[in-house]
Design a protein around this motif. Structure first.
Motif, mmCIF file in Angstrom:
data_model
loop_
_atom_site.group_PDB
_atom_site.id
_atom_site.type_symbol
_atom_site.label_atom_id
_atom_site.label_comp_id
_atom_site.label_asym_id
_atom_site.label_seq_id
_atom_site.Cartn_x
_atom_site.Cartn_y
_atom_site.Cartn_z
ATOM 1 N N GLY A 75 49.845 19.462 42.125
ATOM 2 C CA GLY A 75 48.756 20.515 42.375
ATOM 3 C C GLY A 75 48.999 21.574 43.308
ATOM 4 O O GLY A 75 48.894 22.552 42.987
ATOM 5 N N ALA A 76 49.381 20.806 44.365
ATOM 6 C CA ALA A 76 49.917 21.770 45.591
ATOM 7 C C ALA A 76 50.911 22.593 45.325
ATOM 8 O O ALA A 76 50.877 23.823 45.448
ATOM 9 C CB ALA A 76 49.971 21.102 46.919
ATOM 10 N N ILE A 77 52.048 22.088 44.762
ATOM 11 C CA ILE A 77 53.124 22.819 44.322
ATOM 12 C C ILE A 77 52.790 23.992 43.443
ATOM 13 O O ILE A 77 53.399 24.990 43.502
ATOM 14 C CB ILE A 77 54.185 21.791 43.752
ATOM 15 N N ALA A 78 51.983 23.650 42.440
ATOM 16 C CA ALA A 78 51.760 24.386 41.344
ATOM 17 C C ALA A 78 51.023 25.595 41.859
ATOM 18 O O ALA A 78 50.835 26.758 41.626
ATOM 19 C CB ALA A 78 50.966 23.925 40.299
ATOM 20 N N ALA A 79 50.044 25.381 42.856
ATOM 21 C CA ALA A 79 49.198 26.243 43.533
ATOM 22 C C ALA A 79 49.980 27.306 44.467
ATOM 23 O O ALA A 79 49.382 28.657 44.446
ATOM 24 C CB ALA A 79 47.810 25.655 44.331
ATOM 25 N N VAL A 80 50.844 26.725 45.130
ATOM 26 C CA VAL A 80 51.748 27.708 45.756
ATOM 27 C C VAL A 80 52.624 28.564 45.202
ATOM 28 O O VAL A 80 52.714 29.888 45.191
ATOM 29 C CB VAL A 80 52.618 26.730 46.943
ATOM 30 N N ILE A 81 53.107 28.091 44.110
ATOM 31 C CA ILE A 81 54.101 28.909 43.290
ATOM 32 C C ILE A 81 53.137 29.964 42.286
ATOM 33 O O ILE A 81 53.483 31.049 42.333
ATOM 34 C CB ILE A 81 54.892 27.775 41.977
ATOM 35 N N VAL A 82 51.987 29.652 41.977
ATOM 36 C CA VAL A 82 51.124 30.466 41.372
ATOM 37 C C VAL A 82 50.572 31.547 42.307
ATOM 38 O O VAL A 82 50.935 32.787 41.855
ATOM 39 C CB VAL A 82 49.961 29.671 41.066
ATOM 40 N N ASN A 83 50.293 31.245 43.646
ATOM 41 C CA ASN A 83 49.797 32.196 44.508
ATOM 42 C C ASN A 83 50.931 33.143 44.907
ATOM 43 O O ASN A 83 50.706 34.505 44.973
ATOM 44 C CB ASN A 83 49.203 31.530 45.450
ATOM 45 N N VAL A 84 52.361 32.660 45.003
ATOM 46 C CA VAL A 84 53.327 33.295 45.364
ATOM 47 C C VAL A 84 53.676 34.231 44.292
ATOM 48 O O VAL A 84 54.100 35.626 44.466
ATOM 49 C CB VAL A 84 54.530 32.531 45.808
ATOM 50 N N GLY A 85 53.714 33.657 43.005
ATOM 51 C CA GLY A 85 53.927 34.508 41.870
ATOM 52 C C GLY A 85 52.876 35.647 41.666
ATOM 53 O O GLY A 85 53.327 36.764 41.213
ATOM 54 N N GLN A 86 51.699 35.746 42.175
ATOM 55 C CA GLN A 86 50.843 36.656 42.227
ATOM 56 C C GLN A 86 50.581 37.494 43.106
ATOM 57 O O GLN A 86 49.859 38.652 43.355
ATOM 58 C CB GLN A 86 49.298 35.990 41.883
ATOM 59 N N ALA A 87 51.646 37.333 44.386
ATOM 60 C CA ALA A 87 51.599 38.325 45.492
ATOM 61 C C ALA A 87 52.157 39.620 45.366
ATOM 62 O O ALA A 87 51.945 40.593 46.049
ATOM 63 C CB ALA A 87 52.516 37.589 46.496
ATOM 64 N N ASP A 88 52.756 39.848 43.990
ATOM 65 C CA ASP A 88 53.421 41.169 43.680
ATOM 66 C C ASP A 88 54.184 41.750 44.693
ATOM 67 O O ASP A 88 54.288 43.052 45.038
ATOM 68 C CB ASP A 88 52.158 42.266 43.285
ATOM 69 N N GLY A 89 54.975 41.076 45.480
ATOM 70 C CA GLY A 89 55.845 41.713 46.641
ATOM 71 C C GLY A 89 55.194 42.210 47.761
ATOM 72 O O GLY A 89 55.866 42.566 48.437
ATOM 73 N N ALA A 90 54.009 41.879 47.906
ATOM 74 C CA ALA A 90 53.256 42.483 49.131
ATOM 75 C C ALA A 90 53.443 41.678 50.462
ATOM 76 O O ALA A 90 53.421 40.553 50.270
ATOM 77 C CB ALA A 90 51.714 42.639 48.894
ATOM 78 N N THR A 91 54.007 42.218 51.530
ATOM 79 C CA THR A 91 54.473 41.440 52.592
ATOM 80 C C THR A 91 53.202 40.608 53.348
ATOM 81 O O THR A 91 53.293 39.479 53.611
ATOM 82 C CB THR A 91 55.046 42.256 53.749
ATOM 83 N N SER A 92 52.180 41.567 53.209
ATOM 84 C CA SER A 92 50.762 40.719 53.778
ATOM 85 C C SER A 92 50.396 39.537 52.869
ATOM 86 O O SER A 92 49.961 38.846 53.383
ATOM 87 C CB SER A 92 49.927 41.649 53.937
ATOM 88 N N ALA A 93 50.684 39.664 51.470
ATOM 89 C CA ALA A 93 50.302 38.409 50.822
ATOM 90 C C ALA A 93 51.261 37.383 51.206
ATOM 91 O O ALA A 93 50.800 36.148 51.209
ATOM 92 C CB ALA A 93 50.415 38.968 49.195
ATOM 93 N N TYR A 94 52.555 37.525 51.525
ATOM 94 C CA TYR A 94 53.360 36.467 51.622
ATOM 95 C C TYR A 94 53.181 35.847 52.999
ATOM 96 O O TYR A 94 53.172 34.557 53.181
ATOM 97 C CB TYR A 94 54.878 37.037 51.741
ATOM 98 N N LEU A 95 52.784 36.880 53.810
ATOM 99 C CA LEU A 95 52.388 36.201 55.289
ATOM 100 C C LEU A 95 51.171 35.469 55.133
ATOM 101 O O LEU A 95 50.842 34.710 56.046
ATOM 102 C CB LEU A 95 52.194 37.612 56.207
ATOM 103 N N ALA A 96 50.186 35.936 54.514
ATOM 104 C CA ALA A 96 48.807 35.053 54.258
ATOM 105 C C ALA A 96 49.130 33.652 53.612
ATOM 106 O O ALA A 96 48.583 32.618 54.242
ATOM 107 C CB ALA A 96 47.800 36.004 53.475
#
Length: 157
Positions: A75-96
């Protein structure tokens, strides 16, 4: 170990999904179903995932520490991959996302370090109540992941 596992999947998770030809909606659906199973175990008290006797004889416990699948599970792995996939390349999203991974592991270290104190303060009844509340919240998150997965399949098809 949990921090390492989550970080690896945050960095390389999308590449792994692309290699296996798995879309984000499929991962959301699978992660949601797995989270729902964990939530049902918390709510019903059935299942004993932390029982060392449930480990099969052919698995070397030294290679797979028991804490890793509990803290950095599917579940944690899936959540991380989904959130990184939805970050759309924004540096601030990756930092968050990185800050969230670090901060949750700091909280985990503190909770595990002071778990005996928390058990004495909360008592058995308090721990049971917190497990039920966590199970309910986890079930809601799981249902939302499944709903998002269905929306993703509809939008893609």
């Amino acid at each position: 170990m949990s921090f390492l596992v989550i970080t690896v999947f945050a960095i390389a998770g999308n590449a792994i999904l692309n290699y296996l030809h798995i879309g984000i909606p499929a991962l959301q659906g699978a992660g949601g179903l797995l989270l729902l199973l964990v939530a049902l175990q918390l709510l019903t008290g059935l299942g004993n995932a932390g029982n060392p006797q449930s480990v099969s004889d052919d698995v070397n416990v030294a290679l797979v520490p028991l804490g890793t699948p509990l803290l950095a599970g599917p579940g944690a792995i899936a959540a991380v991959i989904v959130n990184v996939g939805q970050a759309d390349g924004a540096t601030s999203a990756y930092l968050a996302i990185g800050a969230a991974i670090v901060s949750i592991h700091i909280v985990l270290v503190l909770v595990l370090r002071f778990s005996t104190v928390l058990i004495k303060i909360l008592g058995i009844g308090g721990i049971t109540l917190m497990a039920k509340i966590a199970g309910l919240l986890l079930a809601a998150i799981a249902v939302q992941l499944i709903a998002d997965s269905i929306k993703g399949f509809i939008a893609a098809g």
